[in-house]
Design a protein around this motif. Structure first.
Motif, PDB file in Angstrom:
ATOM      1  N   ASP A  10      50.816  37.751  40.100  1.00 37.00           N
ATOM      2  CA  ASP A  10      49.888  38.057  41.189  1.00 37.00           C
ATOM      3  C   ASP A  10      48.586  37.300  40.927  1.00 37.00           C
ATOM      4  OD1 ASP A  10      51.611  39.893  42.441  1.00 37.00           O
ATOM      5  OD2 ASP A  10      51.007  41.458  41.022  1.00 37.00           O
ATOM      6  N   ILE A  11      47.984  36.788  41.987  1.00 36.80           N
ATOM      7  CA  ILE A  11      46.674  36.143  41.860  1.00 36.80           C
ATOM      8  C   ILE A  11      45.606  37.213  42.084  1.00 36.80           C
ATOM      9  CG2 ILE A  11      45.108  34.419  42.812  1.00 36.80           C
ATOM     10  CD1 ILE A  11      47.594  32.787  43.601  1.00 36.80           C
ATOM     11  N   ILE A  12      44.831  37.448  41.046  1.00 37.60           N
ATOM     12  CA  ILE A  12      43.772  38.470  41.128  1.00 37.60           C
ATOM     13  C   ILE A  12      42.482  37.848  41.649  1.00 37.60           C
ATOM     14  CG2 ILE A  12      42.492  40.213  39.821  1.00 37.60           C
ATOM     15  CD1 ILE A  12      45.563  40.635  39.933  1.00 37.60           C
ATOM     16  N   LEU A  13      42.106  36.701  41.107  1.00 40.62           N
ATOM     17  CA  LEU A  13      40.919  35.965  41.557  1.00 40.62           C
ATOM     18  C   LEU A  13      41.302  34.513  41.751  1.00 40.62           C
ATOM     19  CD1 LEU A  13      38.199  37.308  39.026  1.00 40.62           C
ATOM     20  CD2 LEU A  13      38.532  38.059  41.393  1.00 40.62           C
ATOM     21  N   GLN A  14      40.658  33.863  42.700  1.00 45.14           N
ATOM     22  CA  GLN A  14      40.934  32.453  42.979  1.00 45.14           C
ATOM     23  C   GLN A  14      39.608  31.708  43.065  1.00 45.14           C
ATOM     24  OE1 GLN A  14      43.609  32.005  46.237  1.00 45.14           O
ATOM     25  NE2 GLN A  14      43.426  29.790  46.305  1.00 45.14           N
ATOM     26  N   GLY A  15      39.515  30.517  42.466  1.00 48.79           N
ATOM     27  CA  GLY A  15      38.256  29.771  42.458  1.00 48.79           C
ATOM     28  C   GLY A  15      37.173  30.518  41.701  1.00 48.79           C
ATOM     29  N   ALA A  16      37.579  31.215  40.665  1.00 50.19           N
ATOM     30  CA  ALA A  16      36.648  32.081  39.924  1.00 50.19           C
ATOM     31  C   ALA A  16      35.977  31.317  38.793  1.00 50.19           C
ATOM     32  CB  ALA A  16      37.407  33.275  39.360  1.00 50.19           C
ATOM     33  N   SER A  17      34.804  31.796  38.388  1.00 52.17           N
ATOM     34  CA  SER A  17      34.176  31.270  37.175  1.00 52.17           C
ATOM     35  C   SER A  17      34.757  32.047  35.988  1.00 52.17           C
ATOM     36  CB  SER A  17      32.662  31.460  37.232  1.00 52.17           C
ATOM     37  OG  SER A  17      32.346  32.833  37.109  1.00 52.17           O
ATOM     38  N   PHE A  18      34.542  31.511  34.781  1.00 52.64           N
ATOM     39  CA  PHE A  18      35.050  32.232  33.616  1.00 52.64           C
ATOM     40  C   PHE A  18      34.278  33.519  33.380  1.00 52.64           C
ATOM     41  CE2 PHE A  18      37.609  28.645  33.145  1.00 52.64           C
ATOM     42  CZ  PHE A  18      38.703  29.087  32.444  1.00 52.64           C
ATOM     43  N   LYS A  19      33.022  33.549  33.785  1.00 53.17           N
ATOM     44  CA  LYS A  19      32.251  34.801  33.678  1.00 53.17           C
ATOM     45  C   LYS A  19      32.859  35.853  34.615  1.00 53.17           C
ATOM     46  CE  LYS A  19      27.664  36.831  34.010  1.00 53.17           C
ATOM     47  NZ  LYS A  19      28.180  38.021  34.683  1.00 53.17           N
ATOM     48  N   GLU A  20      33.223  35.442  35.827  1.00 50.33           N
ATOM     49  CA  GLU A  20      33.845  36.395  36.753  1.00 50.33           C
ATOM     50  C   GLU A  20      35.169  36.895  36.196  1.00 50.33           C
ATOM     51  OE1 GLU A  20      32.118  34.717  41.008  1.00 50.33           O
ATOM     52  OE2 GLU A  20      33.843  33.740  40.096  1.00 50.33           O
ATOM     53  N   LYS A  44      51.535  27.520  26.909  1.00 52.87           N
ATOM     54  CA  LYS A  44      50.580  26.557  27.457  1.00 52.87           C
ATOM     55  C   LYS A  44      49.205  26.812  26.844  1.00 52.87           C
ATOM     56  CE  LYS A  44      49.415  24.542  31.880  1.00 52.87           C
ATOM     57  NZ  LYS A  44      50.303  23.697  32.610  1.00 52.87           N
ATOM     58  N   ALA A  45      48.551  25.733  26.400  1.00 50.92           N
ATOM     59  CA  ALA A  45      47.210  25.867  25.826  1.00 50.92           C
ATOM     60  C   ALA A  45      46.243  26.296  26.920  1.00 50.92           C
ATOM     61  CB  ALA A  45      46.770  24.544  25.205  1.00 50.92           C
ATOM     62  N   ILE A  46      45.534  27.374  26.657  1.00 53.10           N
ATOM     63  CA  ILE A  46      44.658  27.935  27.684  1.00 53.10           C
ATOM     64  C   ILE A  46      43.392  27.081  27.792  1.00 53.10           C
ATOM     65  CG2 ILE A  46      43.261  29.565  26.328  1.00 53.10           C
ATOM     66  CD1 ILE A  46      44.109  31.712  28.391  1.00 53.10           C
ATOM     67  N   ILE A  47      42.962  26.856  29.039  1.00 57.17           N
ATOM     68  CA  ILE A  47      41.767  26.062  29.336  1.00 57.17           C
ATOM     69  C   ILE A  47      40.637  27.022  29.661  1.00 57.17           C
ATOM     70  CG2 ILE A  47      40.804  24.330  30.937  1.00 57.17           C
ATOM     71  CD1 ILE A  47      43.164  23.322  29.289  1.00 57.17           C
ATOM     72  N   GLY A  48      39.432  26.726  29.216  1.00 53.76           N
ATOM     73  CA  GLY A  48      38.352  27.573  29.669  1.00 53.76           C
ATOM     74  C   GLY A  48      37.090  27.524  28.860  1.00 53.76           C
ATOM     75  N   VAL A  49      36.078  28.194  29.418  1.00 53.84           N
ATOM     76  CA  VAL A  49      34.778  28.287  28.773  1.00 53.84           C
ATOM     77  C   VAL A  49      34.784  29.544  27.908  1.00 53.84           C
ATOM     78  CG1 VAL A  49      32.300  28.466  29.176  1.00 53.84           C
ATOM     79  CG2 VAL A  49      33.722  27.182  30.778  1.00 53.84           C
ATOM     80  N   PRO A  50      34.616  29.401  26.586  1.00 57.17           N
ATOM     81  CA  PRO A  50      34.681  30.593  25.733  1.00 57.17           C
ATOM     82  C   PRO A  50      33.459  31.498  25.923  1.00 57.17           C
ATOM     83  CG  PRO A  50      34.087  28.639  24.444  1.00 57.17           C
ATOM     84  CD  PRO A  50      34.370  28.169  25.846  1.00 57.17           C
ATOM     85  N   PRO A  51      33.573  32.814  25.633  1.00 53.07           N
ATOM     86  CA  PRO A  51      34.791  33.494  25.179  1.00 53.07           C
ATOM     87  C   PRO A  51      35.763  33.750  26.334  1.00 53.07           C
ATOM     88  CG  PRO A  51      33.000  35.075  25.407  1.00 53.07           C
ATOM     89  CD  PRO A  51      32.412  33.734  25.700  1.00 53.07           C
ATOM     90  N   ILE A  52      37.044  33.591  26.060  1.00 50.26           N
ATOM     91  CA  ILE A  52      38.077  33.827  27.067  1.00 50.26           C
ATOM     92  C   ILE A  52      38.719  35.179  26.783  1.00 50.26           C
ATOM     93  CG2 ILE A  52      40.277  32.996  27.994  1.00 50.26           C
ATOM     94  CD1 ILE A  52      39.383  30.157  27.152  1.00 50.26           C
ATOM     95  N   LEU A  53      38.732  36.031  27.803  1.00 51.47           N
ATOM     96  CA  LEU A  53      39.300  37.366  27.636  1.00 51.47           C
ATOM     97  C   LEU A  53      40.675  37.436  28.298  1.00 51.47           C
ATOM     98  CD1 LEU A  53      36.475  38.019  26.659  1.00 51.47           C
ATOM     99  CD2 LEU A  53      36.486  40.052  28.113  1.00 51.47           C
ATOM    100  N   ILE A  54      41.630  37.969  27.555  1.00 49.18           N
ATOM    101  CA  ILE A  54      42.961  38.250  28.102  1.00 49.18           C
ATOM    102  C   ILE A  54      43.104  39.761  28.158  1.00 49.18           C
ATOM    103  CG2 ILE A  54      45.445  38.030  27.739  1.00 49.18           C
ATOM    104  CD1 ILE A  54      44.929  35.424  26.288  1.00 49.18           C
TER     105      ILE A  54
END
Lengths: 91, 161
Positions: A10-20, A44-54
């Motif tokens: 499911d897509i929860i957010l689209q075009g989101a910032s990493f802070k969002e 897959k290696a995750i892309i993003g601006v740290p810190p990345i929350l899962i």
């Protein structure tokens, strides 16, 4: 293990910032794990601006996914094995 | 015994291309590759299939471009420490570009060069708060503003990063 684009998600957010994405995971997931960019999720290696929350809710994983042309999505999928692997990082 | 030129360490620069929706990207990338070659640096390009194909069609004999690799494979190899480069230059015109740049900076721990262009280059440059050298210009259709920036900074970049 399936690659991300072949998962049922499911897509929860689209075009989101990493802070969002971080704010959503903190506010809506029962537990979360902080990882660095390059951490592998569904192989897959995750892309993003740290810190990345899962985020984790039982077997459900909420995680950011970035594509060059489409920006960042926050996705949610159920996968017991991957949820257990990520949860084990907290210990 | 080899000559100095033969024994000198080969330097490679990784150019990470974004989605090719902004017209100047491929032209600027090839101009940057030309500049890097003049400084003895071999450019390696990572990008999605469309971005790579634009470079391939523009430089079919690989006068400028060296190896070309899939962007996800590239990030995976950097994360697994299978590859490393002397320079990292990321093309940024949207949030995804910022994410790729942050990822490469975090994985490698090196100062990267962020080439920021497009209509919203100032907002995008302002959103970057991780260590990098920002090279920015409002280049959308006309590559000259970014070409001038590259001419200014490339000698410094290859000497200092």
């Amino acid at each position: 293990m399936a690659c991300i684009e072949s998962l049922k998600y499911d897509i929860i957010l689209q075009g989101a910032s990493f802070k969002e994405c971080r704010d959503f995971v903190r506010a809506n997931c029962s537990e979360f794990v902080t990882v660095d960019p390059g951490f592998r999720i569904f192989e897959k290696a995750i892309i993003g601006v740290p810190p990345i929350l899962i985020g984790l809710d039982g077997d459900v994983i909420t995680f950011p996914f970035t594509k060059p042309c489409y920006g960042t999505y926050l996705l949610r999928t159920e996968n017991p094995a991957e949820a257990a692997r990520i949860r084990a990082l907290k210990k | 015994m080899g000559s100095i030129a033969e024994t000198k360490e080969k330097k490679e620069a990784l150019l990470v291309l974004g989605c090719p929706q902004v017209p100047v990207q491929t032209g600027i990338a090839l101009y940057l590759m030309y500049g890097l070659r003049r400084h003895g640096v071999v450019p390696v390009v990572a990008g999605n299939p469309a971005a790579r194909m634009l470079v391939e069609v523009s430089d079919p004999l690989h006068h400028y471009v060296g190896e070309m690799i899939d962007i996800d494979t590239c990030i995976g190899d950097l994360a697994d420490k299978k590859r490393a480069f002397s320079y990292y230059i990321v093309f940024i015109h949207n949030d995804a570009g910022v994410s790729y740049a942050a990822t490469i900076q975090s994985i490698t721990g090196k100062t990267i060069a962020a080439l920021i262009y497009g209509e919203h280059f100032q907002d995008i440059a302002g959103s970057i708060d991780f260590p990098c050298e920002k090279i920015s210009a409002k280049a959308v259709h006309n590559p000259m503003p970014m070409k001038k920036k590259i001419d200014e900074v490339l000698p410094w970049l290859v000497s200092n990063l």
